[in-house]
Design a protein around this motif. Structure first.
Motif, PDB file in Angstrom:
ATOM      1  N   ILE A   1      -8.587   0.260   6.726  1.00 50.64           N
ATOM      2  CA  ILE A   1      -7.405  -0.585   6.512  1.00 50.64           C
ATOM      3  C   ILE A   1      -6.223  -0.059   7.326  1.00 50.64           C
ATOM      4  CG2 ILE A   1      -5.662  -1.170   4.764  1.00 50.64           C
ATOM      5  CD1 ILE A   1      -7.926  -1.589   2.787  1.00 50.64           C
ATOM      6  N   VAL A   2      -6.083   1.266   7.407  1.00 53.29           N
ATOM      7  CA  VAL A   2      -4.982   1.847   8.180  1.00 53.29           C
ATOM      8  C   VAL A   2      -5.126   1.483   9.660  1.00 53.29           C
ATOM      9  CG1 VAL A   2      -3.876   4.009   8.915  1.00 53.29           C
ATOM     10  CG2 VAL A   2      -4.621   3.731   6.542  1.00 53.29           C
ATOM     11  N   LYS A   3      -6.346   1.586  10.183  1.00 58.33           N
ATOM     12  CA  LYS A   3      -6.572   1.221  11.593  1.00 58.33           C
ATOM     13  C   LYS A   3      -6.252  -0.256  11.838  1.00 58.33           C
ATOM     14  CE  LYS A   3     -10.097   4.695  12.641  1.00 58.33           C
ATOM     15  NZ  LYS A   3     -11.520   4.930  13.009  1.00 58.33           N
ATOM     16  N   ARG A   4      -6.663  -1.119  10.903  1.00 51.58           N
ATOM     17  CA  ARG A   4      -6.400  -2.558  11.047  1.00 51.58           C
ATOM     18  C   ARG A   4      -4.892  -2.827  11.003  1.00 51.58           C
ATOM     19  NH1 ARG A   4      -8.780  -7.594   9.871  1.00 51.58           N
ATOM     20  NH2 ARG A   4      -7.263  -9.123  10.621  1.00 51.58           N
ATOM     21  N   ALA A   5      -4.166  -2.106  10.125  1.00 53.87           N
ATOM     22  CA  ALA A   5      -2.722  -2.303  10.012  1.00 53.87           C
ATOM     23  C   ALA A   5      -2.021  -1.918  11.311  1.00 53.87           C
ATOM     24  CB  ALA A   5      -2.175  -1.483   8.839  1.00 53.87           C
ATOM     25  N   TYR A   6      -2.442  -0.811  11.930  1.00 58.15           N
ATOM     26  CA  TYR A   6      -1.867  -0.412  13.221  1.00 58.15           C
ATOM     27  C   TYR A   6      -2.111  -1.483  14.280  1.00 58.15           C
ATOM     28  CZ  TYR A   6      -0.320   4.415  12.410  1.00 58.15           C
ATOM     29  OH  TYR A   6       0.374   5.525  12.020  1.00 58.15           O
ATOM     30  N   LYS A   7      -3.328  -2.021  14.295  1.00 57.62           N
ATOM     31  CA  LYS A   7      -3.677  -3.033  15.295  1.00 57.62           C
ATOM     32  C   LYS A   7      -2.849  -4.308  15.094  1.00 57.62           C
ATOM     33  CE  LYS A   7      -7.658  -5.490  17.208  1.00 57.62           C
ATOM     34  NZ  LYS A   7      -9.131  -5.713  17.112  1.00 57.62           N
TER      35      LYS A   7
ATOM     36  N   CYS B   1      -3.596  -3.416   0.290  1.00 58.28           N
ATOM     37  CA  CYS B   1      -4.125  -4.222   1.404  1.00 58.28           C
ATOM     38  C   CYS B   1      -3.511  -3.802   2.734  1.00 58.28           C
ATOM     39  CB  CYS B   1      -3.853  -5.691   1.151  1.00 58.28           C
ATOM     40  SG  CYS B   1      -2.077  -6.075   1.089  1.00 58.28           S
ATOM     41  N   ARG B   2      -4.009  -4.418   3.820  1.00 55.31           N
ATOM     42  CA  ARG B   2      -3.518  -4.098   5.163  1.00 55.31           C
ATOM     43  C   ARG B   2      -2.066  -4.548   5.347  1.00 55.31           C
ATOM     44  NH1 ARG B   2      -4.253  -8.786   8.511  1.00 55.31           N
ATOM     45  NH2 ARG B   2      -5.483 -10.401   7.478  1.00 55.31           N
ATOM     46  N   HIS B   3      -1.627  -5.582   4.593  1.00 53.91           N
ATOM     47  CA  HIS B   3      -0.249  -6.049   4.718  1.00 53.91           C
ATOM     48  C   HIS B   3       0.733  -5.013   4.171  1.00 53.91           C
ATOM     49  CE1 HIS B   3      -2.855  -9.691   4.095  1.00 53.91           C
ATOM     50  NE2 HIS B   3      -2.358  -9.928   5.320  1.00 53.91           N
ATOM     51  N   LEU B   4       0.375  -4.393   3.006  1.00 54.66           N
ATOM     52  CA  LEU B   4       1.216  -3.340   2.434  1.00 54.66           C
ATOM     53  C   LEU B   4       1.311  -2.147   3.380  1.00 54.66           C
ATOM     54  CD1 LEU B   4       0.166  -3.298  -1.337  1.00 54.66           C
ATOM     55  CD2 LEU B   4       2.451  -3.747  -0.440  1.00 54.66           C
ATOM     56  N   VAL B   5       0.162  -1.749   3.926  1.00 55.88           N
ATOM     57  CA  VAL B   5       0.151  -0.610   4.846  1.00 55.88           C
ATOM     58  C   VAL B   5       0.970  -0.931   6.095  1.00 55.88           C
ATOM     59  CG1 VAL B   5      -1.295   0.883   6.269  1.00 55.88           C
ATOM     60  CG2 VAL B   5      -2.067   0.232   3.978  1.00 55.88           C
ATOM     61  N   GLN B   6       0.809  -2.143   6.619  1.00 54.76           N
ATOM     62  CA  GLN B   6       1.571  -2.526   7.817  1.00 54.76           C
ATOM     63  C   GLN B   6       3.073  -2.550   7.516  1.00 54.76           C
ATOM     64  OE1 GLN B   6       0.272  -6.123   9.776  1.00 54.76           O
ATOM     65  NE2 GLN B   6       2.097  -6.221  11.070  1.00 54.76           N
TER      66      GLN B   6
ATOM     67  N   LYS C   1       3.687   0.865  -6.892  1.00 58.75           N
ATOM     68  CA  LYS C   1       4.171  -0.345  -7.563  1.00 58.75           C
ATOM     69  C   LYS C   1       4.418  -1.495  -6.596  1.00 58.75           C
ATOM     70  CE  LYS C   1       6.340   1.978 -11.513  1.00 58.75           C
ATOM     71  NZ  LYS C   1       7.604   2.188 -12.270  1.00 58.75           N
ATOM     72  N   SER C   2       4.167  -1.280  -5.317  1.00 60.16           N
ATOM     73  CA  SER C   2       4.388  -2.326  -4.313  1.00 60.16           C
ATOM     74  C   SER C   2       3.438  -3.498  -4.524  1.00 60.16           C
ATOM     75  CB  SER C   2       4.211  -1.735  -2.905  1.00 60.16           C
ATOM     76  OG  SER C   2       5.115  -0.658  -2.698  1.00 60.16           O
ATOM     77  N   GLU C   3       3.849  -4.673  -4.020  1.00 60.72           N
ATOM     78  CA  GLU C   3       3.051  -5.890  -4.200  1.00 60.72           C
ATOM     79  C   GLU C   3       2.985  -6.687  -2.905  1.00 60.72           C
ATOM     80  OE1 GLU C   3       4.824  -8.083  -7.337  1.00 60.72           O
ATOM     81  OE2 GLU C   3       4.029  -6.786  -8.933  1.00 60.72           O
ATOM     82  N   CYS C   4       1.934  -7.517  -2.833  1.00 64.28           N
ATOM     83  CA  CYS C   4       1.761  -8.413  -1.681  1.00 64.28           C
ATOM     84  C   CYS C   4       1.299  -9.767  -2.205  1.00 64.28           C
ATOM     85  CB  CYS C   4       0.736  -7.837  -0.708  1.00 64.28           C
ATOM     86  SG  CYS C   4       0.386  -8.919   0.711  1.00 64.28           S
TER      87      CYS C   4
END
Length: 563
Positions: free
Chosen positions: A24-30, A74-79, A63-66
């Motif tokens: 997921i971290v790799k996808r968020a960077y991309k 998810c990848r959106h939170l990480v991004q 506690k973050s949400e998407c």
């Protein structure tokens, strides 16, 4: 803003992977490289538009949400976190001037692990799983722990699978486990426990004590049994040995049964041992020693007196022992079969004990096959060494002594005794015969040519109090003794014992001593014939008596068997 600066300064890729996973971290960077994002607002809550989704980032991050359907990080939170981190810039993430830098993520999570109450870990794991973890720790089978902004622990032995990977984050309630449970699962609790052991906030002894299952006793029954024992022993002292009637043997057997009913395993053994000593006296056996019997009586009376005064179940358990060992998971073991010993103990059991050394930890383990023979006639008793070995190994019990094999799903008790559980599976690593010679380096810590070092390491540091004196044959660690020279063994007709004096290079002495019995007769004949050209190495249990190191031998290895 300052709160976000402090937090994001320590959010690295490892931390993000701990929240989600590396993929997921790799996808968020991309996805971030495509530039399809927008920071909408800052404050206690930071809002970021990521593609078609809205991300609300909060402190703590768990506690973050998407708005996407994902129920996990998810990848959106990480991004969104990556976008905020980039926007602040590396320089703005550091405290300026003389202010002390705030603790990083690694320091935070370690502080939280150290502060996490052990009582909460105990409640989650329970005594059985605590016992299993204590057995693993005692065997040196600690899991892999990777420290960083996320502490990763490979937890094994709590389930039938291959184990789980736990990622401990700050705050701890947002830690992750591959079992996918959100709450504090047993794997997370075990990971916290291993980190506490590794960090010194928890001692192994404390873990063993807490993991021990507490035996429940009937206090009135215990007190009554102790009173009967004391009264009978006083009668024995007043009667005197010369006027002792054979009827005392029945009374001793009755007290052994009283001990059994009161769940006092050790006392059942003490009474059967005392009965055996009186049988030797009444049978006029040459091996009988009045002094030994006097000590035995005095020791048993003192134990009974302490039992009568015992205030807690723990005190009673320390005196009374246990009938059945409590086994816990101990991971995987690579074992070397060393020797097999036949036994017939005073508690009315006979069988075989096989001794093993673990290749990596150099710790002793045993497997015992026993059966009760309290009321069987002597003629019906026999050895069981041809019986099948446990754990699915295609060997007999006798062939285990000499085999090398790998065990998975091992269960042991605190004394290193192996369970024959069907969950434990064995695979031979070498052919189970004696032609694979033992090597000296495999016996590290248990091989002695210097008898001075033998005394220092195996006797002086392990002295037992008077109430526990004597040869403790079952569950005891063995040593290998290779003498520089020895005197020919001789058998004392008066004492009905074989004696053999071993000497090291400094002429220090170890005395082999074997009382005669039918089961020892073959070993006695072997020791009487052994010669120095065989360069023997003696394996046995050592003890100190009358100022001399003595050994009860279990096996003898000749030069062809031990390199």
């Amino acid at each position: 803003m300052d709160n976000w600066k402090t937090l994001l300064a320590d959010v690295d890729d490892d931390y993000l992977a701990g929240m989600a996973n590396k993929g997921i971290v790799k996808r968020a960077y991309k996805d971030k490289e495509e530039g399809n994002f927008q920071i909408i607002s800052w404050g206690e809550e930071a809002k970021v538009r990521v593609g078609e989704e809205n991300v609300a980032l909060r402190i703590p991050l768990g506690k973050s949400e998407c708005t996407c359907p994902s129920r996990s990080v998810c990848r959106h939170l990480v991004q969104g976190l990556l976008v905020l981190k980039e926007a602040l810039g590396k320089e703005s993430q550091r405290q300026q001037g003389q202010e002390a830098s705030p603790p990083g993520q690694q320091e935070k999570v370690l502080e939280e692990i150290a502060a996490y109450p052990f009582s909460s870990i105990k409640k989650i794991l329970g005594s059985r799983q605590l016992q299993a973890l204590a057995a693993q720790a005692k065997a040196g089978q600690k899991p892999k722990i990777a420290y960083g902004s996320v502490v990763t622990v490979e937890v094994r032995g709590l389930s039938k699978g291959q184990g789980e990977r736990v990622k401990l984050l700050s705050p701890l309630e947002y830690s992750a486990c591959t079992c996918h449970k959100k709450e504090m699962c047993p794997h997370k609790a075990a990971a916290l426990l291993w980190c506490k052991l590794d960090g010194g906030q928890l001692a192994l002894k404390e873990l063993e004590e807490e993991g021990a299952e507490k035996q429940q006793y009937d206090r009135e029954l215990i007190k009554e049994a102790a009173g009967q024992m004391k009264e009978f022993l006083r009668e024995l002292f007043n009667t005197g040995l010369a006027r002792t009637s054979p009827e005392v043997l029945d009374s001793m057997e009755r007290l052994a049964l009283v001990s059994h009913r009161a769940q006092l395993a050790s006392f059942e053994g003490y009474w059967r041992s005392l009965r055996e000593s009186y049988e030797s006296y009444l049978g006029r056996k040459a091996s009988f020693r009045g002094r030994n019997l006097t000590e035995q009586l005095a020791r048993l009376y003192q134990r009974a007196a302490l039992l009568e005064k015992a205030k807690t179940d723990r005190d009673i358990a320390a005196l009374g022992g246990e009938f059945k060992a409590q086994y816990g998971a101990a991971g995987d073991l690579d074992l070397i079969g060393i020797a097999m010993e036949h036994f017939e103990n005073q508690s009315g059991y006979q069988g075989e004990t096989v001794y093993f050394l673990e290749e990596h930890t150099r710790k002793w383990y045993t497997y015992t096959s026993a059966r009760p023979v309290f009321y069987e006639k002597t003629g019906r008793r026999g050895r069981m060494e041809k019986a099948a070995a446990p754990w699915g190994l295609p060997l007999s019990l006798e062939e285990l002594a000499g085999a090398r094999f790998h065990l998975t799903g091992v269960k042991t008790d605190g004394a290193g005794r192996l369970s024959s559980s069907q969950e434990t599976k064995g695979d031979l690593t070498r052919e189970g015969t004696r032609k694979n010679r033992l090597q000296r380096e495999e016996l590290e810590g248990w091989y002695y040519q210097d008898f001075g070092r033998l005394f220092e390491e195996q006797i002086d540091k392990k002295r037992q109090p008077w109430l526990k004196s004597g040869i403790q044959r079952e569950g005891q660690e063995l040593v290998f003794v290779r003498p520089a020279a020895f005197e020919q063994a001789f058998f004392s007709q008066t004492g009905q014992k074989l004696f053999m004096r071993l000497f090291d290079g400094q002429k220090r002495e170890v005395v082999i001593e074997v009382p005669y019995s039918k089961q020892e007769s073959w070993g006695i004949r072997y020791l009487e014939r052994i010669r120095e050209e065989k360069q023997p190495c003696f394996l046995g249990k050592i003890y100190l008596r009358e100022g001399r190191i003595r050994m009860y031998p279990v096996a003898v290895f000749e030069k062809e068997e031990l390199a």
